[in-house]
Design an enzyme around this catalytic site. Sequence first.
Site, PDB file in Angstrom:
ATOM      1  N   TYR A 125       0.807  -1.228   0.000  1.00 28.16           N
ATOM      2  CA  TYR A 125       0.000   0.000   0.000  1.00 28.16           C
ATOM      3  C   TYR A 125       0.837   1.273   0.000  1.00 28.16           C
ATOM      4  O   TYR A 125       0.799   2.044  -0.952  1.00 28.16           O
ATOM      5  CB  TYR A 125      -0.966   0.001   1.193  1.00 28.16           C
ATOM      6  CG  TYR A 125      -1.886  -1.200   1.182  1.00 28.16           C
ATOM      7  CD1 TYR A 125      -2.831  -1.337   0.167  1.00 28.16           C
ATOM      8  CD2 TYR A 125      -1.801  -2.207   2.135  1.00 28.16           C
ATOM      9  CE1 TYR A 125      -3.664  -2.442   0.114  1.00 28.16           C
ATOM     10  CE2 TYR A 125      -2.622  -3.312   2.091  1.00 28.16           C
ATOM     11  CZ  TYR A 125      -3.551  -3.430   1.080  1.00 28.16           C
ATOM     12  OH  TYR A 125      -4.362  -4.527   1.019  1.00 28.16           O
ATOM     13  N   PRO A 148     -11.197  -0.497  -3.091  1.00 27.26           N
ATOM     14  CA  PRO A 148     -12.404  -1.203  -3.531  1.00 27.26           C
ATOM     15  C   PRO A 148     -13.669  -0.360  -3.321  1.00 27.26           C
ATOM     16  O   PRO A 148     -13.698   0.543  -2.486  1.00 27.26           O
ATOM     17  CB  PRO A 148     -12.451  -2.447  -2.636  1.00 27.26           C
ATOM     18  CG  PRO A 148     -11.104  -2.540  -2.023  1.00 27.26           C
ATOM     19  CD  PRO A 148     -10.620  -1.139  -1.908  1.00 27.26           C
ATOM     20  N   HIS A 205      -7.674   1.208   0.951  1.00 27.83           N
ATOM     21  CA  HIS A 205      -7.428  -0.171   1.348  1.00 27.83           C
ATOM     22  C   HIS A 205      -6.355  -0.369   2.434  1.00 27.83           C
ATOM     23  O   HIS A 205      -6.297  -1.412   3.076  1.00 27.83           O
ATOM     24  CB  HIS A 205      -6.996  -0.936   0.085  1.00 27.83           C
ATOM     25  CG  HIS A 205      -7.367  -2.376   0.065  1.00 27.83           C
ATOM     26  ND1 HIS A 205      -7.475  -3.132   1.204  1.00 27.83           N
ATOM     27  CD2 HIS A 205      -7.636  -3.210  -0.958  1.00 27.83           C
ATOM     28  CE1 HIS A 205      -7.803  -4.371   0.868  1.00 27.83           C
ATOM     29  NE2 HIS A 205      -7.913  -4.437  -0.436  1.00 27.83           N
ATOM     30  N   SER A 231     -11.511 -12.376  -5.241  1.00 33.38           N
ATOM     31  CA  SER A 231     -11.766 -12.470  -3.806  1.00 33.38           C
ATOM     32  C   SER A 231     -13.245 -12.700  -3.543  1.00 33.38           C
ATOM     33  O   SER A 231     -14.094 -12.170  -4.251  1.00 33.38           O
ATOM     34  CB  SER A 231     -11.328 -11.180  -3.112  1.00 33.38           C
ATOM     35  OG  SER A 231     -11.445 -11.329  -1.725  1.00 33.38           O
TER      36      SER A 231
HETATM   37  N1  COA Z   1     -20.144 -29.759   1.816  1.00 34.16           N
HETATM   38  C1  COA Z   1     -21.022 -28.918   2.398  1.00 34.16           C
HETATM   39  N2  COA Z   1     -20.697 -27.678   2.782  1.00 34.16           N
HETATM   40  C2  COA Z   1     -19.436 -27.270   2.569  1.00 34.16           C
HETATM   41  C3  COA Z   1     -18.463 -28.061   1.954  1.00 34.16           C
HETATM   42  C4  COA Z   1     -18.873 -29.375   1.584  1.00 34.16           C
HETATM   43  N3  COA Z   1     -18.023 -30.200   1.003  1.00 34.16           N
HETATM   44  N4  COA Z   1     -17.305 -27.360   1.901  1.00 34.16           N
HETATM   45  C5  COA Z   1     -17.550 -26.165   2.448  1.00 34.16           C
HETATM   46  N5  COA Z   1     -18.829 -26.140   2.859  1.00 34.16           N
HETATM   47  C6  COA Z   1     -19.523 -25.062   3.536  1.00 34.16           C
HETATM   48  C7  COA Z   1     -18.942 -24.749   4.873  1.00 34.16           C
HETATM   49  O1  COA Z   1     -19.448 -25.558   5.872  1.00 34.16           O
HETATM   50  C8  COA Z   1     -19.399 -23.302   5.034  1.00 34.16           C
HETATM   51  O2  COA Z   1     -20.780 -23.291   5.372  1.00 34.16           O
HETATM   52  P1  COA Z   1     -21.637 -21.978   5.765  1.00 34.16           P
HETATM   53  O3  COA Z   1     -21.799 -21.155   4.536  1.00 34.16           O
HETATM   54  O4  COA Z   1     -22.933 -22.495   6.246  1.00 34.16           O
HETATM   55  O5  COA Z   1     -20.836 -21.249   6.811  1.00 34.16           O
HETATM   56  C9  COA Z   1     -19.224 -22.824   3.673  1.00 34.16           C
HETATM   57  O6  COA Z   1     -19.365 -23.905   2.780  1.00 34.16           O
HETATM   58  C10 COA Z   1     -17.859 -22.265   3.432  1.00 34.16           C
HETATM   59  O7  COA Z   1     -18.064 -21.281   2.537  1.00 34.16           O
HETATM   60  P2  COA Z   1     -17.138 -21.039   1.318  1.00 34.16           P
HETATM   61  O8  COA Z   1     -17.664 -19.815   0.686  1.00 34.16           O
HETATM   62  O9  COA Z   1     -17.050 -22.200   0.446  1.00 34.16           O
HETATM   63  O10 COA Z   1     -15.681 -20.803   1.876  1.00 34.16           O
HETATM   64  P3  COA Z   1     -15.127 -20.097   3.155  1.00 34.16           P
HETATM   65  O11 COA Z   1     -16.176 -19.465   3.990  1.00 34.16           O
HETATM   66  O12 COA Z   1     -14.235 -21.099   3.791  1.00 34.16           O
HETATM   67  O13 COA Z   1     -14.281 -18.896   2.545  1.00 34.16           O
HETATM   68  C11 COA Z   1     -12.289 -17.770   1.889  1.00 34.16           C
HETATM   69  C12 COA Z   1     -13.057 -19.082   1.919  1.00 34.16           C
HETATM   70  C13 COA Z   1     -10.981 -17.974   1.202  1.00 34.16           C
HETATM   71  C14 COA Z   1     -13.102 -16.739   1.143  1.00 34.16           C
HETATM   72  C15 COA Z   1     -12.088 -17.290   3.361  1.00 34.16           C
HETATM   73  O14 COA Z   1     -11.344 -18.249   4.048  1.00 34.16           O
HETATM   74  C16 COA Z   1     -11.307 -16.013   3.471  1.00 34.16           C
HETATM   75  O15 COA Z   1     -10.104 -16.031   3.657  1.00 34.16           O
HETATM   76  N6  COA Z   1     -11.988 -14.865   3.386  1.00 34.16           N
HETATM   77  C17 COA Z   1     -11.350 -13.558   3.427  1.00 34.16           C
HETATM   78  C18 COA Z   1     -11.360 -12.915   2.085  1.00 34.16           C
HETATM   79  C19 COA Z   1     -10.825 -11.507   2.166  1.00 34.16           C
HETATM   80  O16 COA Z   1     -10.236 -11.064   3.121  1.00 34.16           O
HETATM   81  N7  COA Z   1     -11.022 -10.729   1.112  1.00 34.16           N
HETATM   82  C20 COA Z   1     -10.585  -9.374   1.097  1.00 34.16           C
HETATM   83  C21 COA Z   1     -10.945  -8.666  -0.153  1.00 34.16           C
HETATM   84  S1  COA Z   1     -10.536  -6.966  -0.022  1.00 34.16           S
END
Ligand code: COA
Length: 635
Positions: free
Chosen positions: A116, A129, A352, A563
């Site tokens: 940044y 963003p 950001h 993302s």
């Molecule tokens: N069967 C059934 N459910 C499953 C599954 C399977 N095989 N695999 C995953 N799931 C479900 C989980 O139980 C969870 O359920 P919920 O929605 O009821 O909570 C959900 O799917 C998980 O959601 P998903 O969208 O697949 O992934 P995640 O929540 O693990 O997210 C990332 C992954 C990478 C987005 C997250 O870990 C992350 O790091 N987020 C931050 C992103 C960020 O900072 N962005 C900044 C942009 S400026």
Amino acid sequence: MLGLFVRTALRPGMVKPSRMVKPVTQIPKRCESLVPQEALHQDDLPKLPVPPLRQTCERYLAMLEPIVSEEELEQTQQMMEEFLNGGVGDRLQKLLERRAQKTENWLSEWWMQSAYLDCRMPVAVYTSPGIVLPRMHFQDRQGQLRFAAKLIAGVLDFKKLIDTNTLPVEYLGGKPLCMDQYYQILSSCRIPGPKRDTVVHHIVGNSPSAHITVVHNFQFFVLEVYDSNGSRLTVDQISMQLEKIWNSSLQTNKEPIGILTSQHRNTWSKAYNNLLKDKTNKESVRAIQKSIFVVCLDAPMPRVSDNLYRSRVAAQMLHGGGARWNSGNRWFDKTLQFIIGEDGTCGLVYEHAAAEGPPIVFLIDYVVNFMQKIEIKRSPMIPLAMPLKLRFNITPEVKRDIENAKQNMNMMSQDLDVNVLMFSHFGRTFLREHKTSADAFVQMAIQLAYFRMYKVCCPTYETASLRMFKYGRTDVIHSTTKDSLKFVQAMEDSAKPNTEKVALLQKAVQSHRENTSKAIHGQAIDRHLLGLKLQGIIDLTSMPEIFMDTSYAVAQHYNLLTSQVGSKTDCAMCFGPMVPDGYGVCYNPMDDHINIAITAFNSCEETHAARFSRAIEDALLDMRALLEDRNKAKQ
Ligand code: COA
């Protein structure tokens, strides 16, 4: 400087003031439970680990396989052998481990600077963003200002959670997350510097901010939002103050001073010094920087058809539409700017450096909920002072800087190609029923769309949160893997039976989940390599060859910057691409639909946001058909 917390003044090993984060009764979806207060202390969070050196090197080579040629890979393997066995790798790793012992987070300061504050590109379009909220249907100006007043009250209500340390702790995979970013988003502002910017934060100290900035027709106002007893103004009172601002900013021939903040950072830094030579200008700029946040009351934008509406708003959030429209109605350095247009446009743009998307979206969810619940009580009309209009003396030098900034903004806004896809065929619920991760599924759809358009796959960056660790920011999930490549190739091969395609999709999804899990647990590749490289710059006279290698340059050229930013509110986050020939793709999988914002640059002939958007839509539908086939076969 009392009350001013300069982020870059933090040195490795310096201890930041820790905060007790207490639970509140209302638990957001991502919180699984309330935990005892002592367990919520930030100090209990683990430190970000330094992954084992050999593990990162092996995973790096595996990551390169689908994106570089065989010869390039062979050359990199040899360099890696040398790096691992020649002593350089071990030496840098030990230094990094020592840094990790001595600091609270070995990465956060380096990341803040390299991602940044050292970045010289404009923050508008390139790093900040935007968030698009559903369109509002204001009956008249009162309606718009009342809506703005409610939103302001909602953000100030959220601020109470920050001020009283009662923010609910968030959880990911059952682990508490670092909440520090929430404490950085209000009352903060980026300041341009000749080589490196800084971020100032006016929340600690003797004089915390008590005003917001409102901008209308390019004219900036200080709106005091607390009365003499320290109570927040009521919605009625805020609305009245906004009306006063509106009435005293009807002139439309004002210089768009705010557009200066959209310049390349070196240019803006010089213009900033010119601007601040004048005492009045300096006081006005300081008032904006110190404010809690900015509210931009935007002029109406050209009308577009309903299906292009969200794309048009996304562009408005990212750059304001150009010098003719609302680009001067901003202070892009400010961490949070809420945008409410006369035509019902609604959203925000955020700088950001202070935070990632999830805390911002949490704030949005909170404010939307607040606005739905708040009962407007008519308050006795105590006369309130007229909000202070901020004056700027436009010297010939400043005028020239504004003209340059207008030209630059017009080029940037014309160059940005934006498409928001409101994919309505299915969402999380369908994927949950089919036992598939929404995130991995959307990522594979993006892979398939790209492969169909370009017949190759490309380096793909998916943001992974490192907030399980103290002061953690992000690392990278590489969505292009050997398994994703096999899957997309099979999808384009009509000779392959569906059963094989489904099996390959499942394998690719599984690999993606494993990479995600490694990344959020601090075992990803990118930041470790960055750490070794920066350590090399500090420590060595010559840079290790692996960082001068073609493969490294290829791997860092992320044609796909992606993302997931999920929310309860039906919104779409958007950001610009990372490279000139790339795409930015941000998605929000909701229960029954998926919002996807895609950006590209018009100056690149190969990229096209709307075409890529259609390709993603087709990919999602084709992949749904595969899952349905699989289920039918099971029955
Ligand atoms: N069967 C059934 N459910 C499953 C599954 C399977 N095989 N695999 C995953 N799931 C479900 C989980 O139980 C969870 O359920 P919920 O929605 O009821 O909570 C959900 O799917 C998980 O959601 P998903 O969208 O697949 O992934 P995640 O929540 O693990 O997210 C990332 C992954 C990478 C987005 C997250 O870990 C992350 O790091 N987020 C931050 C992103 C960020 O900072 N962005 C900044 C942009 S400026």
